[in-house]
Write a protein that holds these residues in place. Structure first.
Motif, PDB file in Angstrom:
ATOM      1  N   GLU A   1     -15.517 -16.536   9.108  1.00 12.68           N
ATOM      2  CA  GLU A   1     -14.342 -16.841   9.920  1.00 12.68           C
ATOM      3  C   GLU A   1     -13.539 -15.596  10.247  1.00 12.68           C
ATOM      4  O   GLU A   1     -12.313 -15.542  10.074  1.00 12.68           O
ATOM      5  CB  GLU A   1     -13.462 -17.892   9.220  1.00 12.68           C
ATOM      6  N   VAL A   2     -14.266 -14.571  10.716  1.00 11.70           N
ATOM      7  CA  VAL A   2     -13.636 -13.308  11.124  1.00 11.70           C
ATOM      8  C   VAL A   2     -14.271 -12.882  12.448  1.00 11.70           C
ATOM      9  O   VAL A   2     -15.177 -13.528  12.970  1.00 11.70           O
ATOM     10  CB  VAL A   2     -13.835 -12.199  10.054  1.00 11.70           C
ATOM     11  N   SER A   3     -13.803 -11.760  12.986  1.00 13.56           N
ATOM     12  CA  SER A   3     -14.361 -11.254  14.232  1.00 13.56           C
ATOM     13  C   SER A   3     -15.661 -10.492  13.975  1.00 13.56           C
ATOM     14  O   SER A   3     -15.937 -10.064  12.839  1.00 13.56           O
ATOM     15  CB  SER A   3     -13.361 -10.313  14.915  1.00 13.56           C
ATOM     16  N   ARG A   4     -16.449 -10.317  15.023  1.00 14.91           N
ATOM     17  CA  ARG A   4     -17.693  -9.547  14.889  1.00 14.91           C
ATOM     18  C   ARG A   4     -17.390  -8.098  14.530  1.00 14.91           C
ATOM     19  O   ARG A   4     -18.169  -7.454  13.828  1.00 14.91           O
ATOM     20  CB  ARG A   4     -18.506  -9.628  16.172  1.00 14.91           C
ATOM     21  N   GLU A   5     -16.269  -7.573  15.016  1.00 15.83           N
ATOM     22  CA  GLU A   5     -15.904  -6.195  14.690  1.00 15.83           C
ATOM     23  C   GLU A   5     -15.649  -6.048  13.187  1.00 15.83           C
ATOM     24  O   GLU A   5     -16.044  -5.051  12.571  1.00 15.83           O
ATOM     25  CB  GLU A   5     -14.666  -5.777  15.485  1.00 15.83           C
ATOM     26  N   THR A   6     -15.013  -7.052  12.594  1.00 14.92           N
ATOM     27  CA  THR A   6     -14.764  -7.018  11.147  1.00 14.92           C
ATOM     28  C   THR A   6     -16.089  -7.055  10.388  1.00 14.92           C
ATOM     29  O   THR A   6     -16.284  -6.332   9.398  1.00 14.92           O
ATOM     30  CB  THR A   6     -13.877  -8.199  10.726  1.00 14.92           C
TER      31      THR A   6
END
Length: 248
Positions: A52-57
Motif C-alpha cells: 500500500e505504497v507508491s512504486r517509487e517507494t
C-alpha cells in the motif's frame, strides 16, 4: 522564520523513512520463506499494492536491499539472495513426473520434435491453431519392447521464451535425437518461474490403463506445459513421492 519542508518527503516513524520500513517488511517476508531464496520477486506494481505504497517507494526499498546484498537484479527481475536452500534442491521433481516405471528392467526412450501439438494441448497453452511448438515424447519400455508408460508434453511460447535451456532445443528437435529433459523443472525455476502443478487422473476406455493429464503454470497464471501420461495399470503402479521441508 517559517519552517520549510521538502515536497513528497516520505512519511516516517521516528527517524525511519517509509521506504526503509517497506524494505524491512519485505526482508521479513524473504526470511520467513514467503519468497524462497533465489525466486523472482513480484513486480514493483504488485509490491506497491501489497504494501500500500507508491512504486517509487518500492523502488527505493529494493535499492536499499540491493545495497545490502539481500536482493539481486538482472534482466529477468529482482531475486531474493538471502542464504538458504538453493533453487536446484535435491528433491526437485524430475521431468516428466511419474513417467519412470518401477520395473528395474525398464529403460527410457525420449525425443523432442518441433511440430503442431495435439489440439487439446494447443488450447491449454493458448497457441493458435496449427502453430508448432516443442513437443517431448517419452516411453518407458521393457527389454522386449513392451510399453509400460508413455508421455507427451507440449511446451508453451512462454516456457520457450523464458527458459533458455528449452529454447535451445528448437534447432535440433528432429524427432530422432535423444532428449530426456530430466532437469526441465530445474531450468524453469532457475529462470525465476514458480511452478504450479495440477494433475487430473482418468481411466482409459479399455480399463487397463490410466491417463494423467498434468498442467503446469507459473506465478502469473501463464501456462508453461501440458503432459499426457498413460500408465499400463495392469503391469505397473502409479506412485507419486514428494518431500515437504519442516516448518522453521
Amino acid at each position: 522564520m517559517a519552517r520549510t519542508t521538502t515536497p513528497h518527503q516520505p512519511a516516517s516513524t521516528g527517524d525511519r523513512p517509509l521506504y526503509a520500513r517497506v524494505a524491512s517488511r519485505l526482508l521479513d517476508e524473504l526470511r520467513d520463506g514467503t519468497i524462497p531464496p533465489g525466486e523472482r520477486l513480484p513486480g514493483e506494481r504488485q509490491l506497491a499494492v501489497h504494501f500500500e505504497v507508491s512504486r517509487e517507494t518500492v523502488r527505493q526499498a529494493l535499492e536499499m536491499l540491493r545495497r545490502g546484498g539481500l536482493v539481486a537484479t538482472d534482466r529477468r527481475g529482482s531475486h531474493a539472495s538471502l542464504p538458504g536452500r538453493p533453487v536446484e534442491a535435491p528433491e526437485t521433481l524430475t521431468f516428466p513426473v511419474g513417467a519412470r516405471s518401477a520395473d528395474p528392467c525398464a529403460y527410457d526412450r525420449a525425443t523432442v520434435i518441433w511440430e503442431t501439438p495435439p489440439p487439446e494441448h494447443a488450447r491449454a497453452l493458448g497457441l493458435a491453431p496449427h502453430r508448432p511448438t516443442l513437443v517431448h515424447r517419452y516411453r518407458s519400455v521393457t527389454p522386449e519392447g513392451r510399453s509400460l508408460r508413455t508421455a507427451v508434453t507440449s511446451f508453451s511460447a512462454v516456457a520457450l521464451a523464458e527458459v533458455v535451456e528449452l529454447g535451445r532445443y528448437r534447432g535440433r528437435a528432429d524427432g530422432a535425437t535423444p532428449a530426456q529433459l530430466r532437469r526441465a523443472y530445474d531450468w524453469m525455476r532457475k529462470a525465476g518461474l514458480t511452478l504450479h502443478h495440477r494433475d487430473a487422473i482418468t481411466q482409459v476406455s479399455d480399463a487397463s490403463s490410466v491417463r494423467v493429464t498434468r498442467r503446469v503454470h507459473d506465478q502469473f497464471a501463464r501456462p508453461l506445459e501440458i503432459t499426457d501420461l498413460v500408465v499400463n495399470s495392469e503391469q505397473d503402479t502409479l506412485v507419486y513421492e514428494f518431500t515437504l521441508p519442516a516448518a522453521g
